[in-house]
Design a protein around this motif. Structure first.
Motif, PDB file in Angstrom:
ATOM      1  N   GLU A  66       0.825  -1.210   0.000  1.00 18.69           N
ATOM      2  CA  GLU A  66       0.000   0.000   0.000  1.00 18.69           C
ATOM      3  C   GLU A  66       0.857   1.258   0.000  1.00 18.69           C
ATOM      4  N   ASN A 108      -4.713   7.228  -0.746  1.00 18.95           N
ATOM      5  CA  ASN A 108      -4.785   5.994   0.039  1.00 18.95           C
ATOM      6  C   ASN A 108      -4.869   4.788  -0.891  1.00 18.95           C
ATOM      7  N   THR A 159      -5.551   0.508  -0.560  1.00 18.67           N
ATOM      8  CA  THR A 159      -5.915  -0.638   0.274  1.00 18.67           C
ATOM      9  C   THR A 159      -5.664  -1.896  -0.546  1.00 18.67           C
ATOM     10  N   GLU A 177     -13.117  -5.224   2.109  1.00 19.24           N
ATOM     11  CA  GLU A 177     -12.148  -4.150   2.309  1.00 19.24           C
ATOM     12  C   GLU A 177     -12.628  -2.844   1.676  1.00 19.24           C
ATOM     13  N   THR A 209     -13.067   0.507   3.687  1.00 22.83           N
ATOM     14  CA  THR A 209     -12.393   1.729   3.234  1.00 22.83           C
ATOM     15  C   THR A 209     -13.394   2.862   3.039  1.00 22.83           C
ATOM     16  N   ASN A 216      -7.487   7.157  -5.092  1.00 21.58           N
ATOM     17  CA  ASN A 216      -7.580   6.136  -4.049  1.00 21.58           C
ATOM     18  C   ASN A 216      -7.911   4.821  -4.732  1.00 21.58           C
ATOM     19  N   VAL A 222      -8.746   0.359  -4.076  1.00 21.99           N
ATOM     20  CA  VAL A 222      -8.809  -0.924  -3.378  1.00 21.99           C
ATOM     21  C   VAL A 222      -8.522  -1.987  -4.424  1.00 21.99           C
TER      22      VAL A 222
END
Length: 314
Positions: free
Chosen positions: A65, A76, A78, A97, A101, A299, A301
């Protein structure tokens, strides 16, 4: 440092790391400045006298990450650990997740935009019931047809709002019109115009990503036909976000689908302060890499396998 030998350095390190004393307390006890204690502790690590190990199963994914955040300038990242789990379990972990998040990212916002797709559907299904009544949720794109309604933006907005105890707004329009004239006429409707304009100014947008080739949701639900796919391939398309197709340079291509979609485009999306991308699967790697490289999102994931591929070549 002349008055400190190695034994003294070990003593300072023991007081700080083992006994939990503050640097200020150590400085008072030894009659030296706090800045000197700080330097001793830094030198102790640099010289290998002190080695710090983080004992957690999360260390592996946290390292990925941090590297993703640094390489692509993300707010960010994840990353989900997929070691020794099957495809269905991977998807479930990503959904969980993603929900976790999103929960963290919605603690201090008032408006949220939601795109469409299976991954966002999975995130919504795993989102906990909360009390976030101050949030308004907007669909970022119109409906995708009569089938697979559960992955439409309006339905996802409704279901997420129900879990958040928030307010959902609805975009009562198809995702794509047959031509730009009809699209323009439809956008003259105040109810539709108000929602599309408001969705451009949300605090946070949640989007998926796909590649138009091979097995993909858009083809399965009839949103793309073989002619569309051939045309997109000729234009060098690598993927789409919110049904806006882009090429390997992160640019929206000139195609009727992009012109006739009722929803926010990538330029609108770029003006939103936080864009959370949910993306995984090797068939989407080039699309994800392009989206990160050209900062279409800030961002993400994703999975460890995708993260490792994104981090190759520096």
């Amino acid at each position: 440092m002349a008055q400190f030998d190695e034994k003294d350095i070990v003593k300072v390190a023991s007081m700080y790391y083992d006994e939990g004393m503050t640097q200020a307390a150590i400085a008072r006890k030894l009659g030296v400045s706090r800045s000197l204690i700080s330097k001793i502790l830094i030198d102790a690590r640099n010289d290998g006298i002190v080695e710090i190990y983080i004992r957690s199963n999360d260390t592996y994914t946290v390292n990925l990450e941090r590297k993703l955040e640094e390489k692509y300038g993300l707010n960010n990242a994840t990353v989900v650990d997929t070691y020794m789990i099957n495809e269905a379990e991977v998807a479930k972990k990503v959904y969980q997740e993603a929900a976790n998040t999103l929960r963290k990212m919605t603690t201090d916002i008032s408006t949220l935009g939601i795109s469409w797709g299976k991954t966002i559907r999975g995130m919504v299904d795993h989102y906990p019931f909360t009390n976030q009544g101050d949030i308004e949720i907007y669909p970022l794109i119109g409906g995708m047809g009569d089938h697979h309604v559960e992955i439409h933006s309006n339905q996802l907005s409704y279901d997420l709002a129900r879990k958040m105890h928030a307010t959902a707004k609805y975009l009562y329009a198809p995702a794509m019109m047959s031509n730009e004239v009809i699209k323009k006429e439809l956008l003259n409707n105040n109810a539709i115009c108000n929602v599309t304009e408001a969705s451009k100014n949300v605090d946070l947008a949640v989007v998926g990503i796909s590649a138009p080739y091979g097995d993909n949701t858009m083809s399965r639900i009839g949103y793309l036909d073989e002619q569309n796919i051939t045309e997109l391939k000729e234009l060098g398309v690598v993927g789409d976000i919110n049904s806006q197709f882009f090429d390997a340079s992160g640019k929206v291509v000139d195609h009727p689908i992009n012109r006739n979609v009722i929803g926010i485009n990538l330029e609108d999306l770029n003006n939103i302060p936080n864009i959370l991308l949910l993306g995984f699967g090797q068939n989407k790697l080039e699309a994800i890499e392009t989206a990160l490289k050209y900062q279409l999102v800030n961002n993400i994931v994703t999975t460890d396998e995708i993260a490792k591929d994104l981090l190759k070549d520096g």
